[in-house]
Design a protein around this motif. Structure first.
Motif, PDB file in Angstrom:
ATOM      1  N   ILE A  58      50.800  23.769  -7.589  1.00  0.00           N
ATOM      2  CA  ILE A  58      50.870  22.361  -8.010  1.00  0.00           C
ATOM      3  C   ILE A  58      49.959  21.505  -7.142  1.00  0.00           C
ATOM      4  CG2 ILE A  58      52.416  20.356  -8.087  1.00  0.00           C
ATOM      5  CD1 ILE A  58      54.648  22.342  -8.918  1.00  0.00           C
ATOM      6  N   GLU A  59      49.986  21.744  -5.835  1.00  0.00           N
ATOM      7  CA  GLU A  59      49.097  20.990  -4.936  1.00  0.00           C
ATOM      8  C   GLU A  59      47.625  21.271  -5.249  1.00  0.00           C
ATOM      9  OE1 GLU A  59      49.644  18.670  -2.577  1.00  0.00           O
ATOM     10  OE2 GLU A  59      51.728  18.666  -3.233  1.00  0.00           O
ATOM     11  N   LEU A  60      47.301  22.525  -5.522  1.00  0.00           N
ATOM     12  CA  LEU A  60      45.929  22.887  -5.860  1.00  0.00           C
ATOM     13  C   LEU A  60      45.490  22.209  -7.151  1.00  0.00           C
ATOM     14  CD1 LEU A  60      43.521  24.661  -5.052  1.00  0.00           C
ATOM     15  CD2 LEU A  60      44.521  26.491  -6.429  1.00  0.00           C
ATOM     16  N   TYR A  61      46.367  22.198  -8.148  1.00  0.00           N
ATOM     17  CA  TYR A  61      46.061  21.534  -9.412  1.00  0.00           C
ATOM     18  C   TYR A  61      45.831  20.036  -9.201  1.00  0.00           C
ATOM     19  CZ  TYR A  61      46.759  19.456 -13.999  1.00  0.00           C
ATOM     20  OH  TYR A  61      46.608  18.724 -15.133  1.00  0.00           O
ATOM     21  N   ASN A  62      46.686  19.403  -8.404  1.00  0.00           N
ATOM     22  CA  ASN A  62      46.529  17.969  -8.142  1.00  0.00           C
ATOM     23  C   ASN A  62      45.235  17.674  -7.395  1.00  0.00           C
ATOM     24  OD1 ASN A  62      48.900  17.248  -9.409  1.00  0.00           O
ATOM     25  ND2 ASN A  62      50.134  17.409  -7.543  1.00  0.00           N
ATOM     26  N   THR A  63      44.871  18.536  -6.457  1.00  0.00           N
ATOM     27  CA  THR A  63      43.633  18.345  -5.712  1.00  0.00           C
ATOM     28  C   THR A  63      42.424  18.461  -6.628  1.00  0.00           C
ATOM     29  OG1 THR A  63      44.677  19.260  -3.748  1.00  0.00           O
ATOM     30  CG2 THR A  63      42.278  19.187  -3.755  1.00  0.00           C
ATOM     31  N   ILE A  64      42.404  19.504  -7.451  1.00  0.00           N
ATOM     32  CA  ILE A  64      41.276  19.701  -8.384  1.00  0.00           C
ATOM     33  C   ILE A  64      41.210  18.552  -9.379  1.00  0.00           C
ATOM     34  CG2 ILE A  64      40.413  21.183 -10.231  1.00  0.00           C
ATOM     35  CD1 ILE A  64      41.487  23.568  -8.607  1.00  0.00           C
ATOM     36  N   ALA A  65      42.351  18.120  -9.901  1.00  0.00           N
ATOM     37  CA  ALA A  65      42.358  17.005 -10.846  1.00  0.00           C
ATOM     38  C   ALA A  65      41.854  15.730 -10.182  1.00  0.00           C
ATOM     39  CB  ALA A  65      43.767  16.799 -11.383  1.00  0.00           C
ATOM     40  N   GLY A  66      42.201  15.519  -8.917  1.00  0.00           N
ATOM     41  CA  GLY A  66      41.709  14.340  -8.189  1.00  0.00           C
ATOM     42  C   GLY A  66      40.202  14.393  -8.004  1.00  0.00           C
ATOM     43  N   TYR A  67      39.668  15.551  -7.647  1.00  0.00           N
ATOM     44  CA  TYR A  67      38.217  15.681  -7.480  1.00  0.00           C
ATOM     45  C   TYR A  67      37.490  15.455  -8.804  1.00  0.00           C
ATOM     46  CZ  TYR A  67      38.728  17.583  -2.749  1.00  0.00           C
ATOM     47  OH  TYR A  67      38.988  17.734  -1.426  1.00  0.00           O
ATOM     48  N   LEU A  68      37.997  16.039  -9.867  1.00  0.00           N
ATOM     49  CA  LEU A  68      37.364  15.877 -11.184  1.00  0.00           C
ATOM     50  C   LEU A  68      37.418  14.422 -11.643  1.00  0.00           C
ATOM     51  CD1 LEU A  68      38.501  19.088 -13.078  1.00  0.00           C
ATOM     52  CD2 LEU A  68      36.265  18.591 -12.074  1.00  0.00           C
ATOM     53  N   SER A  69      38.535  13.765 -11.368  1.00  0.00           N
ATOM     54  CA  SER A  69      38.653  12.358 -11.727  1.00  0.00           C
ATOM     55  C   SER A  69      37.663  11.510 -10.922  1.00  0.00           C
ATOM     56  CB  SER A  69      40.076  11.879 -11.482  1.00  0.00           C
ATOM     57  OG  SER A  69      40.192  10.515 -11.742  1.00  0.00           O
ATOM     58  N   GLY A  70      37.524  11.849  -9.656  1.00  0.00           N
ATOM     59  CA  GLY A  70      36.557  11.122  -8.811  1.00  0.00           C
ATOM     60  C   GLY A  70      35.130  11.343  -9.262  1.00  0.00           C
ATOM     61  N   ILE A  71      34.789  12.580  -9.595  1.00  0.00           N
ATOM     62  CA  ILE A  71      33.445  12.897 -10.076  1.00  0.00           C
ATOM     63  C   ILE A  71      33.185  12.185 -11.402  1.00  0.00           C
ATOM     64  CG2 ILE A  71      31.958  14.752 -10.957  1.00  0.00           C
ATOM     65  CD1 ILE A  71      33.218  16.579  -8.841  1.00  0.00           C
ATOM     66  N   ALA A  72      34.175  12.188 -12.279  1.00  0.00           N
ATOM     67  CA  ALA A  72      34.020  11.504 -13.573  1.00  0.00           C
ATOM     68  C   ALA A  72      33.824  10.001 -13.355  1.00  0.00           C
ATOM     69  CB  ALA A  72      35.254  11.763 -14.437  1.00  0.00           C
ATOM     70  N   GLY A  73      34.503   9.434 -12.369  1.00  0.00           N
ATOM     71  CA  GLY A  73      34.327   8.008 -12.086  1.00  0.00           C
ATOM     72  C   GLY A  73      32.943   7.713 -11.551  1.00  0.00           C
ATOM     73  N   VAL A  74      32.397   8.606 -10.721  1.00  0.00           N
ATOM     74  CA  VAL A  74      31.056   8.413 -10.161  1.00  0.00           C
ATOM     75  C   VAL A  74      30.010   8.533 -11.266  1.00  0.00           C
ATOM     76  CG1 VAL A  74      29.315   9.460  -8.656  1.00  0.00           C
ATOM     77  CG2 VAL A  74      31.659   9.146  -7.841  1.00  0.00           C
ATOM     78  N   LEU A  75      30.219   9.467 -12.186  1.00  0.00           N
ATOM     79  CA  LEU A  75      29.237   9.679 -13.252  1.00  0.00           C
ATOM     80  C   LEU A  75      29.423   8.703 -14.410  1.00  0.00           C
ATOM     81  CD1 LEU A  75      29.191  13.582 -13.331  1.00  0.00           C
ATOM     82  CD2 LEU A  75      27.561  12.046 -12.230  1.00  0.00           C
ATOM     83  N   GLY A  76      30.499   7.953 -14.407  1.00  0.00           N
ATOM     84  CA  GLY A  76      30.700   6.942 -15.438  1.00  0.00           C
ATOM     85  C   GLY A  76      31.411   7.430 -16.683  1.00  0.00           C
ATOM     86  N   PHE A  77      32.153   8.487 -16.574  1.00  0.00           N
ATOM     87  CA  PHE A  77      32.877   8.981 -17.764  1.00  0.00           C
ATOM     88  C   PHE A  77      34.218   8.345 -17.879  1.00  0.00           C
ATOM     89  CE2 PHE A  77      29.994  12.632 -17.063  1.00  0.00           C
ATOM     90  CZ  PHE A  77      29.361  12.589 -18.275  1.00  0.00           C
TER      91      PHE A  77
END
Length: 77
Positions: A58-77
């Protein structure tokens, strides 16, 4: 009523309770299956060892989801 009558009744009640407890113990021995305790212990051990692994996933999933959300925010998605 005399004191010895009360003591005799009390001792009789104790003896009757002891007899009832022994009957219950004998009937519960007959009802128990031989390997039942083994499965209970195995289930408890499985739960004890599975919980940390599940929490890690669960912690790993939350970490990966946080990184993907951050990357999507940087790229403008």
């Amino acid at each position: 009523m005399h004191d010895w009558d009360e003591a005799r009744r009390y001792n009789g009640a104790l003896q009757e309770q002891i007899r009832i407890n022994e009957e219950i113990a004998e009937s519960s021995k007959a009802d128990a299956r031989p390997g039942e305790a083994k499965w209970v212990v195995l289930f408890l051990l499985a739960v004890i060892f599975f919980k940390p692994a599940a929490e890690y996933c669960i912690e790993l999933y939350n970490t990966i989801a946080g990184y993907l959300s951050g990357i999507a925010g940087v790229l403008g998605f």
